[in-house]
Design an enzyme around this catalytic site. Structure first.
Site, PDB file in Angstrom:
ATOM      1  N   TYR A 100       0.838  -1.196   0.000  1.00 25.41           N
ATOM      2  CA  TYR A 100       0.000   0.000   0.000  1.00 25.41           C
ATOM      3  C   TYR A 100       0.873   1.247   0.000  1.00 25.41           C
ATOM      4  O   TYR A 100       1.537   1.555   1.000  1.00 25.41           O
ATOM      5  CB  TYR A 100      -0.932   0.035   1.216  1.00 25.41           C
ATOM      6  CG  TYR A 100      -1.882  -1.133   1.329  1.00 25.41           C
ATOM      7  CD1 TYR A 100      -2.224  -1.919   0.227  1.00 25.41           C
ATOM      8  CD2 TYR A 100      -2.466  -1.452   2.550  1.00 25.41           C
ATOM      9  CE1 TYR A 100      -3.098  -2.979   0.342  1.00 25.41           C
ATOM     10  CE2 TYR A 100      -3.361  -2.510   2.674  1.00 25.41           C
ATOM     11  CZ  TYR A 100      -3.665  -3.270   1.573  1.00 25.41           C
ATOM     12  OH  TYR A 100      -4.537  -4.328   1.700  1.00 25.41           O
ATOM     13  N   PRO A 104     -15.841  -4.521   3.424  1.00 25.55           N
ATOM     14  CA  PRO A 104     -17.177  -4.926   3.875  1.00 25.55           C
ATOM     15  C   PRO A 104     -18.281  -3.959   3.450  1.00 25.55           C
ATOM     16  O   PRO A 104     -19.463  -4.279   3.607  1.00 25.55           O
ATOM     17  CB  PRO A 104     -17.038  -4.959   5.408  1.00 25.55           C
ATOM     18  CG  PRO A 104     -15.974  -3.933   5.688  1.00 25.55           C
ATOM     19  CD  PRO A 104     -15.000  -4.066   4.544  1.00 25.55           C
ATOM     20  N   ARG A 150     -16.386  -1.228  -1.166  1.00 30.92           N
ATOM     21  CA  ARG A 150     -15.597  -0.071  -1.609  1.00 30.92           C
ATOM     22  C   ARG A 150     -16.452   1.196  -1.653  1.00 30.92           C
ATOM     23  O   ARG A 150     -16.365   1.991  -2.585  1.00 30.92           O
ATOM     24  CB  ARG A 150     -14.925  -0.359  -2.952  1.00 30.92           C
ATOM     25  CG  ARG A 150     -13.956  -1.533  -2.859  1.00 30.92           C
ATOM     26  CD  ARG A 150     -13.285  -1.853  -4.164  1.00 30.92           C
ATOM     27  NE  ARG A 150     -12.330  -2.948  -3.967  1.00 30.92           N
ATOM     28  CZ  ARG A 150     -12.638  -4.243  -3.990  1.00 30.92           C
ATOM     29  NH1 ARG A 150     -13.903  -4.616  -4.227  1.00 30.92           N
ATOM     30  NH2 ARG A 150     -11.742  -5.177  -3.777  1.00 30.92           N
ATOM     31  N   LEU A 189     -21.862   0.478  -0.994  1.00 33.65           N
ATOM     32  CA  LEU A 189     -22.975   0.152  -0.109  1.00 33.65           C
ATOM     33  C   LEU A 189     -23.394   1.331   0.762  1.00 33.65           C
ATOM     34  O   LEU A 189     -24.429   1.274   1.412  1.00 33.65           O
ATOM     35  CB  LEU A 189     -22.607  -1.045   0.779  1.00 33.65           C
ATOM     36  CG  LEU A 189     -22.619  -2.405   0.066  1.00 33.65           C
ATOM     37  CD1 LEU A 189     -21.980  -3.479   0.928  1.00 33.65           C
ATOM     38  CD2 LEU A 189     -24.045  -2.802  -0.293  1.00 33.65           C
TER      39      LEU A 189
END
Length: 340
Positions: free
Chosen positions: A59, A211, A214, A217
């Site tokens: 990352y 969860p 991304r 939701l």
């Protein structure tokens, strides 16, 4: 819908709140980030009660681990001892690109571990994951190397990410696997077929990354062409074209359910609470670099969905409801779990 105390889960020798923090977006993939803002968010997360922080050496080409190292350096030894810091190895990428090469060789594992220890500024990594699986390296040899690092005190627990059931079982036969990390959400339910039952049976913690799909939701994500130029969601199949339209309609329906159930504007809480209600051994690591999202995510750990609500969400996001694959072709490199 009732409020309860935040759920606790076992992870690599720790008993932790089920809500952790994914730190990837503080370094790349989701547009421009700000180190000062990210550090403030890390401190706010710890003060709120989060104890599980997830990163990886890839990352930001080490930047994310260095950022966490700066955060850890500002804590007392007692405060650091309360945390489970998880990082990963195995993905080698030219800086600033999405191209990847997978390396699980013993020499690379050791060199990657030493580099992560240095960037994090710790003597032991709480949970060390095989980020992606290199089929050229027998998983038994990989686990033997990791077991040696554990005996040397350089890592606490051993984790695997996005592997097959066969790989998990072979690895676990060599040395206990502390955690299995895979994408899991209302948006991506492939782990329900094999990996969630298997981890429960083996006593392996299941860590759900992305969860919140991304952020899709959350029902607040703009169209992909409105995202920052360096936001990798611009090219993900689930965010574009007809698939993107279909999926945003699902997210809107989730937002309507949240409003109906007294959680207006908090669709993300429903998505997180659903995982914790369905999977008693699962932990979730929603990512954010901004403090304003921390409190909402944390509150999801105290929500108690009733069986009707859980079933309603199951039905809305039943298999086949979500359109498009979760990665581009390049993103599938090193992933053994089924495509979808």
């Amino acid at each position: 819908m009732n409020k309860t105390t935040p759920a606790l889960r076992h992870l690599a020798g720790h008993k932790l709140p089920a809500l952790g923090l994914g730190c990837m977006g503080m370094s790349e993939f989701y547009g421009v980030s700000d180190d000062a803002e990210s550090l403030a968010t890390l401190h706010a997360a710890r003060e709120l009660g989060l104890r599980h922080f997830d990163t990886a050496d890839t990352y930001g080409s080490g930047h994310n681990e260095q950022l966490l190292g700066r955060f850890l350096a500002q804590l007392s030894p007692a405060q650091r001892a309360e945390l489970c810091i998880a990082t990963k190895f195995g993905i080698k990428r030219p800086p600033g690109t999405y191209e990847r090469h997978i390396d699980n060789s013993p020499a690379y594992i050791r060199s990657a571990c030493e580099a992560s220890l240095q960037r994090l500024g710790v003597e032991q990594i709480g949970l060390y994951y095989v980020h992606r699986r290199d089929p050229a390296q027998p998983i038994e040899a990989v686990m033997q190397t990791l077991a040696e690092l554990k005996r040397e005190g350089k890592i606490g627990g051993i984790g695997l990410s996005e592997v097959s059931l066969e790989t998990l079982e072979r690895a676990h036969a060599v040395h206990p696997v502390a955690a299995l990390q895979s994408e899991y959400s209302l948006w991506e339910r492939g782990a329900e077929a094999q990996m969630l039952p298997a981890t429960a049976r083996l006593g392996v913690a299941f860590v759900a990354y992305s969860p919140l799909g991304r952020a899709l939701l959350s029902a607040a994500l703009p169209a992909s062409d409105a995202l920052a130029a360096n936001d990798f969601r611009r090219v993900l199949p689930r965010f574009n074209g007809e698939a993107g339209e279909q999926n945003r309609a699902l997210a809107q329906r989730l937002a309507e359910l949240a409003e109906d159930w007294g959680l207006a504007g908090q669709a993300s809480q429903l998505a997180l609470a659903w995982i914790l209600a369905k999977q008693p051994h699962a932990l979730v690591i929603p990512g954010t670099r901004r403090q304003k999202h921390l409190g909402s995510n944390w509150a999801a750990g105290s929500l108690n969905l009733n069986p009707v609500q859980v079933q309603t969400l199951d039905d809305l996001f039943k298999p086949g409801a979500v359109a498009g694959e979760r990665y581009t072709e390049g993103g599938w490199v090193g992933i053994e779990s089924p495509r979808g």
